[in-house]
Design an enzyme around this catalytic site. Structure first.
Site, PDB file in Angstrom:
ATOM      1  N   HIS A 154     -18.830  32.910 -28.011  1.00 51.51           N
ATOM      2  CA  HIS A 154     -19.237  34.336 -27.921  1.00 51.51           C
ATOM      3  C   HIS A 154     -19.900  34.160 -29.407  1.00 51.51           C
ATOM      4  O   HIS A 154     -19.901  35.236 -30.201  1.00 51.51           O
ATOM      5  CB  HIS A 154     -18.704  35.060 -26.621  1.00 51.51           C
ATOM      6  CG  HIS A 154     -19.033  36.263 -26.817  1.00 51.51           C
ATOM      7  ND1 HIS A 154     -18.931  37.019 -25.590  1.00 51.51           N
ATOM      8  CD2 HIS A 154     -21.022  36.341 -26.827  1.00 51.51           C
ATOM      9  CE1 HIS A 154     -19.959  37.640 -24.969  1.00 51.51           C
ATOM     10  NE2 HIS A 154     -21.228  37.420 -25.655  1.00 51.51           N
ATOM     11  N   ARG A 166     -23.426  36.191 -19.561  1.00 53.69           N
ATOM     12  CA  ARG A 166     -21.657  37.270 -19.304  1.00 53.69           C
ATOM     13  C   ARG A 166     -21.410  35.962 -18.946  1.00 53.69           C
ATOM     14  O   ARG A 166     -21.608  35.331 -17.714  1.00 53.69           O
ATOM     15  CB  ARG A 166     -22.398  38.226 -18.507  1.00 53.69           C
ATOM     16  CG  ARG A 166     -22.346  39.400 -19.722  1.00 53.69           C
ATOM     17  CD  ARG A 166     -21.480  39.999 -20.919  1.00 53.69           C
ATOM     18  NE  ARG A 166     -21.652  40.684 -22.014  1.00 53.69           N
ATOM     19  CZ  ARG A 166     -22.716  40.745 -22.635  1.00 53.69           C
ATOM     20  NH1 ARG A 166     -23.040  39.380 -22.846  1.00 53.69           N
ATOM     21  NH2 ARG A 166     -22.656  41.930 -23.375  1.00 53.69           N
ATOM     22  N   GLU A 215     -11.784  36.069 -21.940  1.00 55.60           N
ATOM     23  CA  GLU A 215     -12.564  36.223 -23.301  1.00 55.60           C
ATOM     24  C   GLU A 215     -11.222  37.132 -23.958  1.00 55.60           C
ATOM     25  O   GLU A 215     -11.061  38.616 -24.004  1.00 55.60           O
ATOM     26  CB  GLU A 215     -13.841  36.744 -23.406  1.00 55.60           C
ATOM     27  CG  GLU A 215     -14.513  35.541 -23.389  1.00 55.60           C
ATOM     28  CD  GLU A 215     -16.212  35.830 -23.477  1.00 55.60           C
ATOM     29  OE1 GLU A 215     -16.450  37.240 -24.846  1.00 55.60           O
ATOM     30  OE2 GLU A 215     -16.976  34.988 -23.634  1.00 55.60           O
TER      31      GLU A 215
END
Length: 325
Positions: free
Chosen positions: A285, A237, A266
């Protein structure tokens, strides 16, 4: 009578058909302002929720007095207030296991891309700047035989260790909340304290969940312990790393580089200094982003949700204290 459920993630036709067979489905295609308004409107009747990448806090879930279960299409559950859900006896489930190998593939792709400067040099070719044989100015560094440091030895950490140990002959170092003798036996791995690992590893890979204890775990002090030849890889993360401290370490060439699949915010802002640094490989991601794995995750979430709504214990229950036996 079928129980109402709200989906805030599109599923494949077979999974949608399965949900329609057993539940009354409301699908929200887009979680923009209009989608959030639709979600709020649907929550008062909802018995189940299924989706990902949306922070479901108490203010939102207070609108859902009949809610029984949330099926998150993810491994991480940092978008949920688990204490709140448990108090309300709302079952929260996630999708571990099915994305382990794919995410480990992503981690190793970042190791290789960062070490061999793949993105930087591919862009050089694409931009017509390859005009002579590559010399020392563009050399990368070897991966085989280098020390692989893994912080967080869960499923993904073990899968990464397997790739490094068996595939690339890398000595495996690891740090987790406790030693794991089976991991040490399988991969000839060494358990180290966090600071010792940071000093020794050539590649420092973060594969741990985001919790109050891990948020900001890697900051300026930790980055200062890493050697100038080392590379940081983050597939966990974004908030596990202090991003500003990382930017400064990379700008100052305090470490060789970074391979990042996750970020503090993000999507990553287009003006982020990370994007102007040639020693950064940044991906959006993509840890579990393959057709096969995303379908397996969605199928797992549907299994979890239908089990919970049928009064059964979901296969991947995060808060077992909420389950009514």
């Amino acid at each position: 009578m079928k129980k109402p459920v709200v989906l805030y993630k599109k599923l494949s036709p077979p999974l949608m058909a399965r949900l329609h067979e057993h539940t009354q489905v409301t699908l929200i295609d887009d979680l923009g302002d209009n989608g959030l308004a639709q979600l709020r409107a649907a929550l008062p009747e909802a018995r189940g929720l299924l989706g990902a990448s949306l922070k479901l806090d108490a203010a939102l879930l207070d609108l859902a007095p009949q809610l029984e279960a949330i099926a998150s299409v993810s491994v991480g559950v940092d978008n949920y207030d688990i204490d709140y859900l448990t108090r309300r006896r709302i079952l929260l489930s996630n999708t571990p296991d099915v994305l382990t190998e794919t995410t480990a593939d992503t981690g190793f792709a970042l190791i290789l891309a960062s070490a061999r400067r793949v993105v930087e040099l591919a862009n050089m070719v694409r931009n017509g700047q390859w005009t002579r044989n590559i010399g020392p100015l563009h050399f990368g560094t070897d991966v085989h035989g280098k020390k692989l440091g893994i912080i967080g030895m869960g499923r993904i950490g073990e899968a990464l260790a397997q790739r490094g140990h068996f595939g690339f002959g890398m000595p495996v170092l690891y740090h987790s909340h406790s030693p794991k003798p089976d991991v040490e036996q399988r991969f000839n791995a060494r358990y180290l304290g966090l600071h010792e690992l940071l000093r020794e590893a050539d590649f420092v890979c973060l594969t741990l969940p985001l919790t109050p204890q891990t948020e900001g775990l890697i900051g300026a002090g930790e980055l200062a312990l890493m050697r100038p030849e080392s590379v940081l890889i983050n597939i966990s993360r974004g908030k596990v790393v202090n991003e500003q401290a990382l930017i400064q370490a990379l700008q100052n060439r305090q470490i060789r580089g970074a391979g990042l699949d996750v970020f503090e915010r993000e999507p990553l802002a287009p003006d982020s200094p990370l994007l102007s640094l040639s020693n950064v490989v940044a991906t959006p991601h993509i840890g579990s982003a393959t057709y096969e794995t995303r379908e397996a995750m969605a199928r797992c979430a549907v299994d979890n949700l239908l089990a919970a709504l049928a009064g059964e214990r979901p296969p991947n229950l995060v808060n077992p204290q909420a389950y009514r036996h």
